[in-house]
Design a protein around this motif. Structure first.
Motif, PDB file in Angstrom:
ATOM      1  N   LEU A   1       0.873  -1.165   0.000  1.00 26.91           N
ATOM      2  CA  LEU A   1       0.000   0.000   0.000  1.00 26.91           C
ATOM      3  C   LEU A   1       0.917   1.223   0.000  1.00 26.91           C
ATOM      4  N   PRO A   2       0.902   2.023  -1.063  1.00 23.24           N
ATOM      5  CA  PRO A   2       1.914   3.067  -1.246  1.00 23.24           C
ATOM      6  C   PRO A   2       1.958   4.121  -0.162  1.00 23.24           C
ATOM      7  N   GLN A   3       0.861   4.369   0.543  1.00 23.86           N
ATOM      8  CA  GLN A   3       0.870   5.418   1.564  1.00 23.86           C
ATOM      9  C   GLN A   3       1.547   4.982   2.863  1.00 23.86           C
ATOM     10  N   LEU A   4       1.753   3.685   3.031  1.00 19.40           N
ATOM     11  CA  LEU A   4       2.262   3.176   4.300  1.00 19.40           C
ATOM     12  C   LEU A   4       3.732   2.788   4.203  1.00 19.40           C
ATOM     13  N   GLU A   5       4.502   3.202   5.186  1.00 25.06           N
ATOM     14  CA  GLU A   5       5.925   2.856   5.232  1.00 25.06           C
ATOM     15  C   GLU A   5       6.100   1.543   5.988  1.00 25.06           C
ATOM     16  N   ILE A   6       5.640   0.473   5.370  1.00 26.99           N
ATOM     17  CA  ILE A   6       5.718  -0.855   5.964  1.00 26.99           C
ATOM     18  C   ILE A   6       6.743  -1.659   5.175  1.00 26.99           C
ATOM     19  N   PRO A   7       7.670  -2.361   5.842  1.00 27.89           N
ATOM     20  CA  PRO A   7       8.621  -3.211   5.114  1.00 27.89           C
ATOM     21  C   PRO A   7       7.868  -4.180   4.202  1.00 27.89           C
ATOM     22  N   SER A   8       8.435  -4.455   3.035  1.00 26.51           N
ATOM     23  CA  SER A   8       7.699  -5.279   2.074  1.00 26.51           C
ATOM     24  C   SER A   8       8.617  -6.246   1.339  1.00 26.51           C
ATOM     25  N   ILE A   9       8.020  -7.358   0.930  1.00 22.96           N
ATOM     26  CA  ILE A   9       8.665  -8.357   0.093  1.00 22.96           C
ATOM     27  C   ILE A   9       7.794  -8.479  -1.156  1.00 22.96           C
ATOM     28  N   SER A  10       8.335  -8.114  -2.311  1.00 25.52           N
ATOM     29  CA  SER A  10       7.536  -8.124  -3.532  1.00 25.52           C
ATOM     30  C   SER A  10       8.375  -8.650  -4.690  1.00 25.52           C
ATOM     31  N   ALA A  11       7.796  -8.619  -5.882  1.00 17.98           N
ATOM     32  CA  ALA A  11       8.491  -9.112  -7.064  1.00 17.98           C
ATOM     33  C   ALA A  11       8.341  -8.115  -8.204  1.00 17.98           C
ATOM     34  N   SER A  12       9.361  -8.029  -9.041  1.00 11.26           N
ATOM     35  CA  SER A  12       9.329  -7.176 -10.228  1.00 11.26           C
ATOM     36  C   SER A  12       9.235  -8.048 -11.468  1.00 11.26           C
ATOM     37  N   SER A  13       8.249  -7.763 -12.304  1.00 10.14           N
ATOM     38  CA  SER A  13       8.057  -8.558 -13.520  1.00 10.14           C
ATOM     39  C   SER A  13       8.594  -7.870 -14.768  1.00 10.14           C
ATOM     40  N   ALA A  14       9.243  -6.718 -14.605  1.00 10.53           N
ATOM     41  CA  ALA A  14       9.638  -5.909 -15.766  1.00 10.53           C
ATOM     42  C   ALA A  14      10.544  -6.661 -16.737  1.00 10.53           C
ATOM     43  N   SER A  15      11.625  -7.231 -16.230  1.00  5.25           N
ATOM     44  CA  SER A  15      12.578  -7.894 -17.134  1.00  5.25           C
ATOM     45  C   SER A  15      11.974  -9.152 -17.745  1.00  5.25           C
ATOM     46  N   ALA A  16      11.180  -9.898 -16.966  1.00  9.06           N
ATOM     47  CA  ALA A  16      10.551 -11.113 -17.489  1.00  9.06           C
ATOM     48  C   ALA A  16       9.538 -10.778 -18.577  1.00  9.06           C
ATOM     49  N   LEU A  17       8.749  -9.725 -18.373  1.00  9.06           N
ATOM     50  CA  LEU A  17       7.787  -9.327 -19.393  1.00  9.06           C
ATOM     51  C   LEU A  17       8.491  -8.811 -20.642  1.00  9.06           C
ATOM     52  N   ASP A  18       9.588  -8.103 -20.465  1.00  8.51           N
ATOM     53  CA  ASP A  18      10.349  -7.626 -21.615  1.00  8.51           C
ATOM     54  C   ASP A  18      10.842  -8.812 -22.446  1.00  8.51           C
ATOM     55  N   GLU A  19      11.348  -9.837 -21.776  1.00  3.07           N
ATOM     56  CA  GLU A  19      11.808 -11.040 -22.468  1.00  3.07           C
ATOM     57  C   GLU A  19      10.641 -11.763 -23.133  1.00  3.07           C
ATOM     58  N   ALA A  20       9.511 -11.844 -22.437  1.00  3.95           N
ATOM     59  CA  ALA A  20       8.340 -12.538 -22.979  1.00  3.95           C
ATOM     60  C   ALA A  20       7.807 -11.840 -24.230  1.00  3.95           C
ATOM     61  N   ILE A  21       7.691 -10.522 -24.182  1.00  3.26           N
ATOM     62  CA  ILE A  21       7.210  -9.769 -25.340  1.00  3.26           C
ATOM     63  C   ILE A  21       8.189  -9.904 -26.503  1.00  3.26           C
ATOM     64  N   GLY A  22       9.487  -9.895 -26.186  1.00  2.00           N
ATOM     65  CA  GLY A  22      10.491 -10.084 -27.240  1.00  2.00           C
ATOM     66  C   GLY A  22      10.329 -11.424 -27.933  1.00  2.00           C
ATOM     67  N   LYS A  23      10.046 -12.464 -27.164  1.00  2.00           N
ATOM     68  CA  LYS A  23       9.845 -13.795 -27.720  1.00  2.00           C
ATOM     69  C   LYS A  23       8.591 -13.827 -28.597  1.00  2.00           C
ATOM     70  N   ILE A  24       7.506 -13.219 -28.097  1.00  2.00           N
ATOM     71  CA  ILE A  24       6.255 -13.189 -28.862  1.00  2.00           C
ATOM     72  C   ILE A  24       6.448 -12.422 -30.175  1.00  2.00           C
ATOM     73  N   LYS A  25       7.139 -11.301 -30.106  1.00  2.00           N
ATOM     74  CA  LYS A  25       7.380 -10.515 -31.319  1.00  2.00           C
ATOM     75  C   LYS A  25       8.196 -11.308 -32.324  1.00  2.00           C
TER      76      LYS A  25
END
Length: 344
Positions: free
Chosen positions: A156-180
């Motif tokens: 939740l962006p308004q709260l300064e709570i420690p977080s564990i998350s994932a970034s899909s940016a590089s994986a999606l870039d690779e996936a779109i490249g493969k599809i193209k």
């Protein structure tokens, strides 16, 4: 004159609201430096602690709680297993709650865990309706109580709570490249609800991946679901009726993928030759499908371990930095040459 709040004290002390709450509620798991800063700020501002909130943190129970979004979603089941096993190794028992992608159900579980005085909370936050920037009153009460908390998977962006998350940016870039490379140009995206931080992140990353691969973004090719199977089925029917006739699709989570794949199977659509499919979350249903589905996945075991470790750190009075895991793209037989390219 407005009463001095914990947020005012935290700002004056130069610490997070969560740390100020733990100090002011009498929680022992805080550093000496933080206690000194917060106590001095509280004294200078004339802050009067909430006695009821202080009483909630009087004992140690060797229990933590994990709130997941949907117990039927195999992604969250795997995450829950990873958390429970890591907590067990650390000598703690885990209460597991199901929010069912619903804020009210989330708050009922949080209230129950607060009354049971668990030592800490791992939470996949549900947001508040369509407005993710405003946490619910119950979430704010949890913070005010000083209960150690870490967000997992979503934030939740308004709260300064420690977080564990994932970034899909590089994986999606690779996936779109493969599809193209396979000749696809009209690529649909079956996404999640706007109130979920993961849905927003994946949508932004999808659009960015299109641009970085020299393709145009088109919001007409984006379907907003709710991370559940029924909306995946709706998205599948939407795609079949789409005027642009997409030849490839990326689906934002496993339940939506299961719903969509069921519709396409019933409609006689051949996944791969007629429609290339990539789904988020490497769960058994994706691997057992014929053909196996290409995936964008996260290391859930590592995320679960990191979440428990971060919560232990908060319980000990530290403020761990947010951790972001990098997702991985795995190509499989659900990807094939675009129909028009294959016939050229």
């Amino acid at each position: 004159m407005n009463a001095v709040t914990i947020k005012d004290v935290a700002l004056a002390a130069g610490v997070s609201s969560a740390t100020a709450s733990r100090v002011l509620s009498g929680h022992s798991a805080t550093s000496a430096e933080s206690r000194e800063k917060v106590e001095a700020a509280a004294k200078n501002l004339g802050f009067v602690p909430n006695a009821q909130a202080r009483s909630l943190r009087s004992t140690k129970t060797d229990t933590i709680a994990l709130l997941i979004s949907d117990v039927r979603n195999p992604y969250f089941s795997d995450l829950a297993h990873a958390v429970e096993q890591q907590a067990h190794e650390a000598g703690m028992m885990t209460f597991i709650g199901n929010a069912n992608e619903d804020t009210q159900q989330q708050d009922q579980f949080l209230a129950a865990m607060l009354s049971r005085r668990v030592d800490g909370l791992l939470v996949v936050p549900q947001g508040l309706d369509e407005d993710a920037d405003h946490p619910s009153e119950m979430m704010q009460r949890i913070i005010s109580s000083g209960t150690p908390m870490v967000f997992v998977d979503r934030t939740l962006p308004q709260l300064e709570i420690p977080s564990i998350s994932a970034s899909s940016a590089s994986a999606l870039d690779e996936a779109i490249g493969k599809i193209k490379a396979l000749g696809h140009r009209h690529i649909a995206f079956l996404g999640g609800p706007a109130h979920a931080s993961t849905a927003r992140e994946r949508h932004r990353a999808f659009d960015a991946a299109l641009v970085s691969n020299g393709l145009e973004t088109d919001q007409k090719l984006h379907f907003a679901g709710d991370f559940q199977a029924a909306s995946g089925a709706q998205g599948a029917r939407w795609l079949l009726a789409h005027e642009l006739r997409p030849t490839a699709v990326i689906i934002a989570d496993a339940p939506m993928a299961i719903g969509a794949l069921t519709v396409w199977r019933e409609a006689g659509i051949q996944v791969g030759p007629e429609l290339s499919v990539i789904a988020f979350d490497e769960v058994d249903a994706m691997l057992m499908h014929h053909p196996p589905i290409a995936t964008i996945s996260h290391d859930l075991r590592a995320m679960g371990r990191a979440a428990v470790t971060a919560l232990q750190s908060v319980m000990a009075g530290s403020e761990p930095e947010p951790q972001e895991f990098i997702s991985q793209f795995t190509a499989r037989a659900s990807l094939a040459q675009a129909p028009e390219a294959a016939g050229a």
